[in-house]
Scaffold this active site. Structure first.
Site, PDB file in Angstrom:
ATOM      1  CB  VAL A 177      -1.066   0.349   0.904  1.00  0.00           C
ATOM      2  CG1 VAL A 177      -2.487  -0.459   1.081  1.00  0.00           C
ATOM      3  CG2 VAL A 177      -0.850  -0.254   2.302  1.00  0.00           C
ATOM      4  N   GLY A 178       2.399   0.919   0.606  1.00  0.00           N
ATOM      5  CA  GLY A 178       2.686   2.220   0.322  1.00  0.00           C
ATOM      6  C   GLY A 178       4.025   2.032   1.148  1.00  0.00           C
ATOM      7  CE  LYS A 238       4.186   2.800   9.575  1.00  0.00           C
ATOM      8  NZ  LYS A 238       4.293   4.191  10.135  1.00  0.00           N
ATOM      9  CG  ASP A 260       8.995  13.852   8.381  1.00  0.00           C
ATOM     10  OD1 ASP A 260       8.576  14.235   6.608  1.00  0.00           O
ATOM     11  OD2 ASP A 260       9.469  12.547   7.151  1.00  0.00           O
TER      12      ASP A 260
HETATM   13  N1  LIG Z   1      -2.164   2.265   9.006  1.00  0.00           N
HETATM   14  C1  LIG Z   1      -1.571   2.072   6.892  1.00  0.00           C
HETATM   15  N2  LIG Z   1      -2.807   1.984   6.341  1.00  0.00           N
HETATM   16  C2  LIG Z   1      -2.605   2.381   5.083  1.00  0.00           C
HETATM   17  N3  LIG Z   1      -1.225   2.680   4.685  1.00  0.00           N
HETATM   18  C3  LIG Z   1      -0.483   3.515   5.413  1.00  0.00           C
HETATM   19  C4  LIG Z   1      -0.301   3.314   6.656  1.00  0.00           C
HETATM   20  N4  LIG Z   1       0.660   3.493   7.397  1.00  0.00           N
HETATM   21  C5  LIG Z   1       1.814   3.988   6.127  1.00  0.00           C
HETATM   22  N5  LIG Z   1       0.497   3.545   5.009  1.00  0.00           N
HETATM   23  C6  LIG Z   1       1.841   4.914   3.377  1.00  0.00           C
HETATM   24  O1  LIG Z   1       2.782   4.198   3.258  1.00  0.00           O
HETATM   25  C7  LIG Z   1       3.699   5.411   3.510  1.00  0.00           C
HETATM   26  C8  LIG Z   1       4.861   4.884   4.425  1.00  0.00           C
HETATM   27  O2  LIG Z   1       4.432   5.069   5.180  1.00  0.00           O
HETATM   28  P1  LIG Z   1       5.729   5.466   6.261  1.00  0.00           P
HETATM   29  O3  LIG Z   1       5.327   6.526   6.322  1.00  0.00           O
HETATM   30  O4  LIG Z   1       5.039   5.035   7.647  1.00  0.00           O
HETATM   31  O5  LIG Z   1       7.112   5.272   6.247  1.00  0.00           O
HETATM   32  P2  LIG Z   1       8.580   6.197   6.600  1.00  0.00           P
HETATM   33  O6  LIG Z   1       9.149   5.439   5.174  1.00  0.00           O
HETATM   34  O7  LIG Z   1       8.566   6.748   7.710  1.00  0.00           O
HETATM   35  O8  LIG Z   1       7.600   7.421   5.223  1.00  0.00           O
HETATM   36  P3  LIG Z   1       8.730   9.170   4.630  1.00  0.00           P
HETATM   37  O9  LIG Z   1       9.182   8.614   4.343  1.00  0.00           O
HETATM   38  O10 LIG Z   1       7.207   9.813   4.698  1.00  0.00           O
HETATM   39  O11 LIG Z   1       9.457   9.186   5.510  1.00  0.00           O
HETATM   40  C9  LIG Z   1       2.685   6.384   3.946  1.00  0.00           C
HETATM   41  O12 LIG Z   1       3.292   7.198   3.335  1.00  0.00           O
HETATM   42  C10 LIG Z   1       1.444   6.494   3.824  1.00  0.00           C
HETATM   43  O13 LIG Z   1       1.083   6.280   2.293  1.00  0.00           O
END
Ligand SMILES: Nc1ncnc2c1ncn2[C@@H]1O[C@H](COP(=O)(O)OP(=O)(O)OP(=O)(O)O)[C@@H](O)[C@H]1O
Ligand SMILES: *[C@@H]1O[C@H](CO)[C@@H](O)[C@H](O)[C@H]1NC(C)=O
Ligand SMILES: *[C@@H]1O[C@H](CO)[C@@H](O)[C@H](O)[C@H]1NC(C)=O
Ligand SMILES: *[C@@H]1O[C@H](CO)[C@@H](O)[C@H](O)[C@H]1NC(C)=O
Length: 445
Positions: free
Chosen positions: A89-90, A112, A224
């Site tokens: 999803v991301g 995650k 952030d």
């Molecule tokens: N609970 C969730 N449900 C759906 N999508 C999610 C959820 N948590 C995170 N995401 C998606 O996954 C992406 C990455 O998650 P997250 O921001 O925690 O990672 P990150 O590596 O810390 O990101 P960044 O590079 O922005 O710091 C988010 O931008 C969001 O689109």
């Protein structure tokens, strides 16, 4: 990027332990030798995490209702090994996020884990040439986020439903957190929604910032802060990325140490007698809310009478004149005025000219459009009353009648459907239909 199944196989360890075990004793890397600087970095993160976990435990102890421990119902490795329908999803610099359906209930969750090919790990590997050490470095961020999610509880913070990580069985430090699933915030899409919906997102954010400013861990800053750190769950805005947050206010010797810098603006804050920059965390959050959310979402197509109040909110947050408390109060005032219909300009009544008929509904065919409509088939708007709907219908040359539907928005206001074609109406149902007196052939109904 690993295939989702491979990822899950890696993390499906047999037991679930409480977080206390995770940080109860400093463990040391036992495998390949680490470059000293990476080792130092790992130790620093480990200490940082223990400190945070200790203060989280202390706050849970002093205020039990707010502290949240991993409960027996929490999901763990066992549930994780049985999930189906795994999809991406991301992903961000540090983390990879998958969605999956749980065994038995079939409910969907977000998983995650460390993004092994993301910027964080890759840059570290380039620098230190030690993939396992770099993985661990990133895993600390995930653990830090987990501690925050366990210690903070608010509708505006994504809910931690469990975790799969067992330090005594898992020297690789494969961490997976299990969270409620949301949908990434789409700013472009949001800009096209009615003002009422955009106001909701801003209000949710303000409620979150008010909580963070007064949280059991102290005043929490999201370092952030960008729209991509947020998701929507059942129409609620929630922050999901909490690995880069601070509970410490910046230490200082004098006011000159307390500058809060943004690309477009710099603020000078006061240094308190305790040697902390006063309110710096709260102010950082508020200005970010102003520059990433309020300026885009708040003013456009707002009800005319509310515009001066919204302008004042924008000005006050943009200049950091309001703290979280005042901002919340101002938003609640706007909500009150809006719900009570006090924004309506008292003009002459139009409704009495309309012919009211009970017991009609629409065939659901396409009719004329307006912007921003709650329906893509026609012109559907939220209204305070039939009176307001009559004013709107009068202002639309195409409008010949409107229906007050039984659907309501989050504020409890009914949705009204404005239409031009009387043949769209058929008998049946409990809706009220109001027909413009000038509409031809209404007698044929
Ligand atoms: N609970 C969730 N449900 C759906 N999508 C999610 C959820 N948590 C995170 N995401 C998606 O996954 C992406 C990455 O998650 P997250 O921001 O925690 O990672 P990150 O590596 O810390 O990101 P960044 O590079 O922005 O710091 C988010 O931008 C969001 O689109
Ligand atoms: C707020 O209003 C004042 C006075 O009109 C103006 O000088 C200032 O630039 C405004 N600030 C913002 C952030 O809009
Ligand atoms: C803000 O409100 C909270 C309670 O909602 C209160 O505890 C806190 O002291 C207030 N802060 C300020 C700066 O007024
Ligand atoms: C009104 O609806 C009828 C039936 O759906 C359709 O035949 C007619 O063309 C429509 N008239 C207009 C002006 O859209």
């Amino acid at each position: 990027m690993p295939r989702p199944e491979a990822l899950l196989a890696l993390v499906a360890a047999p037991a679930l332990l409480a977080l206390t075990l995770v940080i109860s004793g400093p463990w040391r890397l036992t495998d390949a030798p680490l470059p000293p600087s990476l080792m130092q970095e790992l130790e620093r993160r480990e200490m940082d995490l223990s400190r945070l976990a200790a203060s989280a435990r202390a706050s849970a102890f002093s205020s039990p209702p707010l502290g949240r421990a991993v409960t027996s119902e929490a999901l763990g490795c066992a549930e994780l090994s049985g999930v189906t329908g795994v999809r991406l999803v991301g992903s961000g610099i540090t983390k990879l996020v998958l969605r999956a359906a749980l065994p038995l209930s079939g409910g969907e969750v977000a998983l995650k884990s460390v993004h092994t090919t993301g910027g964080d790990v890759s840059r570290c590997v380039q620098r230190y040439g030690h993939p396992r050490g770099c993985y661990r470095l990133a895993a600390y961020k995930l653990l830090k986020e987990m501690v925050f999610l366990q210690s903070l509880e608010h509708p505006g913070i994504i809910k931690l439903q469990g975790q799969c990580y067992n330090p005594s069985f898992d020297p690789e430090m494969k961490v997976v957190t299990i969270l409620e699933l949301g949908t990434p915030l789409e700013m472009i899409q949001l800009l096209q929604t009615p003002w009422e919906e955009r106001f909701k997102v801003c209000l949710d954010l303000v409620e979150l910032l008010h909580y963070l400013a007064n949280s059991p861990l102290g005043s929490v800053a999201l370092l952030d802060f960008q729209p991509r750190q947020f998701v929507m769950v059942n129409g609620l805005l929630k922050v999901t990325d909490m690995d880069d947050v601070s509970t410490e206010e910046l230490p200082c010797k004098g006011d000159e140490d307390c500058t809060l810098e943004f690309p477009t603006k710099t603020f000078s804050l006061k240094c308190t007698a305790h040697g902390k920059c006063e309110g710096i965390n709260e102010k950082r959050n508020l200005f970010n809310a102003y520059r990433y959310f309020f300026t885009y979402l708040l003013p456009h197509t707002a009800p005319f009478v509310l515009q001066p109040i919204l302008k004042e909110i924008l000005n006050a947050t943009g200049d950091l004149r309001y703290g979280a408390n005042e901002t919340l109060r101002a938003f609640q005032k706007v909500l009150h005025l809006y719900k009570a219909g006090l924004y309506l300009q008292k003009k002459s009544s139009h409704l009495k000219e309309y012919i009211a008929l009970k017991g009609f509904h629409t065939t659901g065919v396409e009719d004329y459009k307006c912007w921003p409509s709650y329906s893509h088939l026609g012109c559907m708007l939220s209204v305070h009353s039939a009176e307001e709907a009559a004013t709107i219908c009068n202002a639309h040359p195409q409008c010949q009648h409107f229906i007050i539907t039984l659907q309501t928005t989050w504020t409890g206001r009914p949705l009204a459907l404005f239409q031009s074609n009387l043949t769209d109406l058929i008998p049946g149902g409990d809706n009220m239909v109001y027909v413009k007196p000038s509409a031809t052939s209404w007698a044929s109904l």
